[in-house]
Design an enzyme around this catalytic site. Structure first.
Site, PDB file in Angstrom:
ATOM      1  N   LYS A 102      54.892 117.669  45.167  1.00 38.03           N
ATOM      2  CA  LYS A 102      54.519 117.762  46.337  1.00 38.03           C
ATOM      3  C   LYS A 102      54.523 119.384  47.108  1.00 38.03           C
ATOM      4  O   LYS A 102      55.412 119.764  46.875  1.00 38.03           O
ATOM      5  CB  LYS A 102      55.366 116.579  47.090  1.00 38.03           C
ATOM      6  CG  LYS A 102      55.071 116.629  48.712  1.00 38.03           C
ATOM      7  CD  LYS A 102      55.829 115.411  49.443  1.00 38.03           C
ATOM      8  CE  LYS A 102      55.910 115.122  50.823  1.00 38.03           C
ATOM      9  NZ  LYS A 102      56.367 113.888  51.180  1.00 38.03           N
ATOM     10  N   SER A 177      53.764 111.019  53.859  1.00 42.26           N
ATOM     11  CA  SER A 177      53.260 112.641  53.626  1.00 42.26           C
ATOM     12  C   SER A 177      53.225 113.011  52.316  1.00 42.26           C
ATOM     13  O   SER A 177      52.483 113.949  51.843  1.00 42.26           O
ATOM     14  CB  SER A 177      54.602 113.298  54.094  1.00 42.26           C
ATOM     15  OG  SER A 177      55.676 113.209  53.657  1.00 42.26           O
ATOM     16  N   SER A 201      57.198 108.100  53.161  1.00 39.83           N
ATOM     17  CA  SER A 201      56.210 108.996  52.374  1.00 39.83           C
ATOM     18  C   SER A 201      56.062 108.859  51.089  1.00 39.83           C
ATOM     19  O   SER A 201      55.234 109.667  50.583  1.00 39.83           O
ATOM     20  CB  SER A 201      56.828 110.193  53.056  1.00 39.83           C
ATOM     21  OG  SER A 201      56.529 110.342  54.521  1.00 39.83           O
TER      22      SER A 201
END
Length: 463
Positions: A102, A177, A201
Site C-alpha cells: 500500500k 483505503s 480499510s
C-alpha cells in the site's frame, strides 16, 4: 534507480471510465506459497517470477490503475539477490515472491503521499518495519498501490494518482483505503499485498474485490513506518496494518511473518468442533438483501457441515452504543482531536471516558468469545458501489430501495475495530450484478488464526 509513477487517470475528480475491465476472477496465477515452492524446487527463478509479475502489471493495470508507483528496476535487482540467496542455501518463506505494498507504507526511495498533493515530493529514507520483515522473508517489492487522500474513504481516488477501478466492474469502486492493494490481487497482478485498517480499510476492499484480508488484533503488528508523510509520532488509536491475499494460506503465512510476537496457531479442528454466531443485521445499519441472504445460506451450510451455529445471542454487546462510541473515537483520531465542524475540541476527561467505554466493550466481546469461536457478520452492508465523489459526510447509498447515509455503514467494520479484535474478510459468493460478496469472521483477542480458520471453513462450504 528508476521509479515510475503511473499517470493519474482521466476523470480522477469526477466521472469514471467506461473502458471494459477484463474479468480476472478465478485467475490461475500462482499463490505466494506456490511461487516460493516452485522457486525452491528449481522449476522457476525469482527473476523469472519478477518479470512475469511486471508483465502482468503492464498488461492488466491500465484500466484498473492499482499499482501507481512502480519500482521495476530495483525489483529486478532484489530478484537477482533472492536467486543468490537460494543458491547459498537460504529457504526464506517468501524467497523470490513478487508483491506490492500500500502506498502509505514507507519504502526507502519511493514517494509516500497518502494521496495528498502537498506530500507528492516526500520520499522516505528507510523502509517501514513491515516492509523490512517482508524483504527479510524474501519478498520482492515491485511498487506501491493506490489509496484515497489521508486513507479516509472506502474508495481509492486522489489528486496524485487518480482513481482505482474495480477489476470486476470499472464503474464500481475498488474500496479503500487499501483499494489498490485488493485490486492488484483480484486482477492477478501479484499474489500478496500489505494494507492498513481503521474503518475497514483492509476488509472492505477485500470484500469488494473477492479476495482475502485480515485485520489483526490491535498492536500485534508494528506500525513503524506507516505514518502520515514526514512524521514520526505515535500511531493513531484503532489503526492496524495487515496482509491481503487471494487465499487463506498466504494470508496466514504473511501474518506470521509480520507479527511482533508469535500468534497462537489454529488447532485444525473439524467443523463440528466450532461454535459460531452468524449475524446478518445491525441495529444502526442496513444490509443489502443479497448479502443478508448469503449469510443465511452460509449459516445453513455450516450447520449442515456439523458446526454449532446460532443466529442471535444475549451475549452480544450493546451494538448501538458501540457504534456511537466507535464513530466518536474514529473521528477524534482522524482529526487529531480538532473537530472539522468548528465545535469544541475533545477534552482529556472526555477522551478518558471514551477509553473506559472501549474497555467495557472489549470485555463484553471477550466474554462472548468464551462461548463462541467466531462471529461471522457483513464486512459492509453493500457490495462495491458506483464511483461517487460526493463528500463522505453527505454521501448516501441505495440499499434495498432506500437511500441511507453512507456513514452508517461503518458500523460493520466497527464491530471488530472498536474492541480491537482480529477479523478476516473473505468471499462467499456474488450478488445479482456479479459483484463479490465478502463477509468477516471476528475472533477473540490474539486469536487471529482462529478467525482465518473459521473463514477458511466458511469459504469452502460456499464453493
Amino acid at each position: 534507480m528508476v521509479v515510475s509513477v503511473a499517470p493519474a487517470q482521466a476523470g480522477a475528480a469526477g466521472g469514471s471510465s467506461n473502458t471494459a475491465v477484463p474479468a480476472f476472477a478465478g485467475t490461475t496465477d500462482k499463490s505466494a506459497i506456490e511461487t516460493a515452492a516452485a522457486i525452491r524446487a528449481g522449476e522457476t527463478t525469482a527473476l523469472l517470477e519478477c518479470e512475469a509479475a511486471i508483465a502482468r502489471i503492464e498488461a492488466r493495470d491500465g484500466p484498473i490503475n492499482a499499482v501507481v508507483v512502480r519500482d521495476f528496476d530495483r525489483a529486478r535487482h532484489q530478484a537477482r539477490e533472492a536467486d543468490k540467496r537460494l543458491a547459498a542455501g537460504e529457504t526464506a518463506p517468501l524467497l523470490g515472491v513478487p508483491m506490492t505494498v500500500k502506498e502509505s507504507f514507507d519504502v526507502a526511495g519511493l514517494p509516500t503521499t497518502w494521496g495528498l498533493e502537498a506530500a507528492r515530493d516526500f520520499v522516505p529514507q528507510d523502509d517501514a518495519v513491515a516492509v523490512k520483515r517482508l524483504k527479510a522473508a524474501g519478498a520482492v517489492i515491485l511498487g506501491k498501490t493506490n489509496v484515497p487522500p489521508l486513507l479516509a474513504d472506502l474508495q481509492s481516488n486522489n489528486p496524485v494518482y487518480g482513481r482505482t477501478n474495480n477489476p470486476h466492474h470499472p464503474g464500481r469502486v475498488a474500496g479503500g483505503s487499501s483499494g489498490g492493494s485488493a485490486a492488484a490481487l483480484a486482477s492477478g497482478m501479484v499474489p500478496l499485498e500489505m494494507g492498513s485498517d481503521i474503518g475497514g480499510s483492509i476488509r472492505v476492499p477485500a470484500a469488494f474485490n473477492g479476495v482475502w484480508g485480515h485485520k489483526p488484533t490491535f498492536a500485534a503488528l508494528s506500525r513503524v513506518g506507516h505514518h502520515f508523510p514526514g512524521t514520526d509520532g505515535a500511531p493513531g488509536e484503532l489503526s492496524v496494518i495487515g496482509p491481503l491475499a487471494r487465499n487463506p494460506d498466504d494470508l496466514a503465512l504473511a501474518l506470521d511473518i509480520l507479527a511482533d510476537h508469535p500468534l497462537a496457531q489454529s488447532d485444525n479442528r473439524p467443523a463440528s468442533g466450532y461454535h459460531v454466531l452468524v449475524l446478518n443485521s445491525h441495529p444502526n445499519a442496513t444490509v443489502a438483501a443479497p448479502i443478508a441472504d448469503a449469510l443465511d445460506r452460509l449459516a445453513d451450510a455450516l450447520h449442515d457441515l456439523g458446526m454449532a451455529v446460532d443466529r442471535t445471542s444475549d451475549l452480544i454487546p450493546d451494538l448501538d452504543a458501540q457504534q456511537r462510541n466507535y464513530m466518536k473515537m474514529l473521528n477524534i483520531t482522524i482529526a487529531r482531536g480538532v473537530p472539522q465542524d468548528g465545535s469544541a475540541p475533545t477534552t482529556l476527561i472526555e477522551w478518558f471516558d471514551l477509553r473506559d467505554e472501549q474497555a467495557r466493550n472489549k470485555r463484553a466481546w471477550n466474554a462472548l468469545f468464551k462461548s463462541y469461536d467466531a462471529v461471522i457478520a457483513p464486512t459492509l452492508g453493500v457490495t462495491a458501489f458506483a464511483h461517487d465523489d460526493t463528500p463522505l459526510i453527505q454521501r448516501t447509498l441505495d440499499i434495498n430501495g432506500d437511500a441511507t447515509p453512507f456513514g452508517l455503514q461503518f458500523a460493520f467494520p466497527g464491530l471488530a475495530t472498536f474492541p480491537m479484535l482480529p477479523a478476516t474478510s473473505f468471499p462467499i459468493g456474488t450478488d445479482p450484478d456479479g459483484l463479490p460478496i465478502g463477509v468477516q469472521a471476528i475472533a477473540d483477542t490474539l486469536k487471529d488464526h482462529t478467525a482465518i480458520a473459521v473463514a477458511r471453513l466458511a469459504h469452502g462450504v460456499m464453493q
